[in-house]
Design an enzyme around this catalytic site. Sequence first.
Site, mmCIF file in Angstrom:
data_model
loop_
_atom_site.group_PDB
_atom_site.id
_atom_site.type_symbol
_atom_site.label_atom_id
_atom_site.label_comp_id
_atom_site.label_asym_id
_atom_site.label_seq_id
_atom_site.Cartn_x
_atom_site.Cartn_y
_atom_site.Cartn_z
ATOM 1 N N ASP A 360 0.870 -1.166 0.000
ATOM 2 C CA ASP A 360 0.000 0.000 0.000
ATOM 3 C C ASP A 360 0.914 1.226 0.000
ATOM 4 O OD1 ASP A 360 -2.402 1.599 0.409
ATOM 5 O OD2 ASP A 360 -1.649 1.889 2.432
ATOM 6 N N LYS A 361 0.482 2.321 -0.614
ATOM 7 C CA LYS A 361 1.357 3.504 -0.699
ATOM 8 C C LYS A 361 1.324 4.346 0.570
ATOM 9 C CE LYS A 361 0.340 7.411 -2.774
ATOM 10 N NZ LYS A 361 0.748 8.458 -1.787
ATOM 11 N N THR A 510 -2.742 1.859 -4.603
ATOM 12 C CA THR A 510 -3.147 3.081 -3.921
ATOM 13 C C THR A 510 -4.454 3.603 -4.496
ATOM 14 O OG1 THR A 510 -2.484 5.344 -3.373
ATOM 15 C CG2 THR A 510 -1.768 4.497 -5.498
ATOM 16 N N GLY A 511 -5.137 4.353 -3.693
ATOM 17 C CA GLY A 511 -6.341 5.028 -4.162
ATOM 18 C C GLY A 511 -6.039 6.381 -4.761
ATOM 19 N N LYS A 538 -9.196 -3.571 -3.484
ATOM 20 C CA LYS A 538 -7.787 -3.945 -3.374
ATOM 21 C C LYS A 538 -7.605 -5.457 -3.358
ATOM 22 C CE LYS A 538 -5.910 0.219 -1.203
ATOM 23 N NZ LYS A 538 -5.188 0.797 -0.051
ATOM 24 N N ASP A 557 -1.759 -1.071 6.070
ATOM 25 C CA ASP A 557 -1.908 -0.537 7.422
ATOM 26 C C ASP A 557 -2.861 -1.357 8.274
ATOM 27 O OD1 ASP A 557 -4.424 0.114 6.545
ATOM 28 O OD2 ASP A 557 -4.050 2.256 6.398
ATOM 29 N N ASP A 561 -6.846 -1.830 4.376
ATOM 30 C CA ASP A 561 -6.342 -2.910 3.542
ATOM 31 C C ASP A 561 -6.735 -4.290 4.060
ATOM 32 O OD1 ASP A 561 -4.891 -0.979 1.980
ATOM 33 O OD2 ASP A 561 -3.465 -0.873 3.625
#
Length: 671
Positions: A360-361, A510-511, A538, A557, A561
């Site tokens: 995840d970013k 990422t969103g 995701k 996180d 997620d």
Amino acid sequence: MQTPHEHEEHRAGQGSGHGAGHGDHIAMFRERFWWSLALSLPVILYSHMIQEWFGYSAPHFSGSDLIAPGLGTVVFAYGGWPFLTGGVAEARARRPGMMLLIAMAISVAFAASIASALDLFDMDLWWELALLIDIMLLGHWMEMRAVGQARGALSALAELLPDEADRVTEDGTETVSIGELVPGDLVVVRPGARVPADGLVESGAGELDESMVTGESRPVRRQEGDRVVAGTVATDSAIRVRIDAVGEDTALAGIQRLVAEAQSSNSRAQALADRAAALLFYVAVAAAAITFVSWMALGQTADATLRTVTVLVIACPHALGLAIPLVIAISTSLSARNGILIKDRLALERMRSVDVVLFDKTGTLTRGEHVVTDVIADDPDAMLALAAAAEADSEHPLARAIVTEANGRGLQVPAATRFLAMTGRGIEAEVDGSTIAVGGPALLRESGVEAPATIAGATASARERGAAVLYVLRDGQVIGAIALEDDVRAESRAAIERLHERGIRVAMITGDAKQVADAVAADLLIDDVFAEVLPEDKDKKVADLQRDGLIVAMVGDGVNDAPALARADVGIAIGAGTDVAVESAGIVLAANDPRAVVSLIDLSRASYRKMLQNLVWAAGYNVVAIPVAAGAFAWAGVVLAPALGAVLMSVSTIVVALNAQLLRRVKLHAS
């Protein structure tokens, strides 16, 4: 839930009165070993075979012939009791293993010794029986000491908590037991003291050593409003902490639970070891039966008994019982000390074969906090100082980033008055007699002004990278612009570089908008990018990668997620220092450091190698040793006495234990 080794301990202790815990088992085996050894010395001294070997005669007196049978029986009953009761328990549970094999071996030796004492045949086995039990007790004692030391992570974590805390009262402070603390209490943590429970810093600021919880080697600055966790140490100044979690609700307690769960969770390698131990029991019984029948057929009654006992001794899967539990204990305690908390052993085992790591970013590869990356103006410092003055009273994250940048540059920030927040446009304030406004494109549209061509051109590339651009106006005229971007962790670059070195692909999800994601991916040399993905979608991306035949580790996180973490072959929650019980992840990283993912892979590969090495050695040793013990090479003069078989079995155990200890040499990069 019991660890595989605890299961063995339990079986060893059933009926012995020593089932209270690991420490009790260590003490029990230690005491029984020393007492049995003391009782064995006269047995050995008065052994006819030993006297013949060393050419001496032991003092004889009335009743001296009863020394070996009498004390040998005591050694069998006292020293052999844990093995006898453990063997009975295994037989009742129909789960044959090490204890049953040991019980069979010493029972056969005892029966043969009794028969010899009754002159049914001439065989001096008392000394071998006593030595066999002594060596078995010593092996179990050493094994449990090794496992106990390896599993020290739990006790070490428990020792992080102080016994007392200084609670603030109306009259000052009072010293109370940490068990008396409740959420809402205010405590003082003085320099050198440990934080007694989780909470928020209410006043004061200082450096805290969090290495024992997060694996972060350097002290971390904590100030008003920051969260601190139990067990961390204030290094330079006192702080006041408002407690919001105590006892089992603290992060430290959660870490303890995770370490305990990790050491008790099932493992494919352990299941293999358990099956091998059960199989070895049947092999040993069959080999012993064949040995006895074969030697009896040759008319060698004494050899039949001796060889049968030796086969049962040499077949004891002592090393096999230690092969996996010790590696599990060392790997989980080693990872815990580096801020890597393993909830599921299978997750750690799968890490060795991961093909792609999907990060995840925001908050994982980046800090989730904006920083100033560009200041565009004729006089950048002067313009930044005016913007920081106007933003000083704003709580917006971008405003805090601007103020932080100005302070970081050591600028003199003037005082501002008449602060005004303009929803959706920006802020406005009076600074040095001028009206300073800071905001995005909506502010320019609302004000009816355009940025000068030089400023507009300079901000175009920043917007292409996905940076947030804020314009600064003085008395209605644009005097500059500030570009802000999500701060990429320096550790992320090192993590991705090391993953590539290990032949693992790196993907990012990422969103955020595509241009933002592409900019971060280009900076970090990420292989695949999935941008503008909704949280609920995701897990679909994870499934897509899996359909391509890839084994996927997802790092996120643990909140947004969660579905993806659960879908992945290995789910890794990062930065959960105050929320360690993330249900969707198999592994939790206490610190926000992506390099720990590399450590996981290295540890997984190393621990798996150690498991296989130990299994091959332990099982292979028995396969080779059983025919020798059975007397298959007696024609060449190669025979094994039961006591020598016990020594060789213990040597095998020591080899396995030492090999497992080499796992400590694996260098982890979590800190």
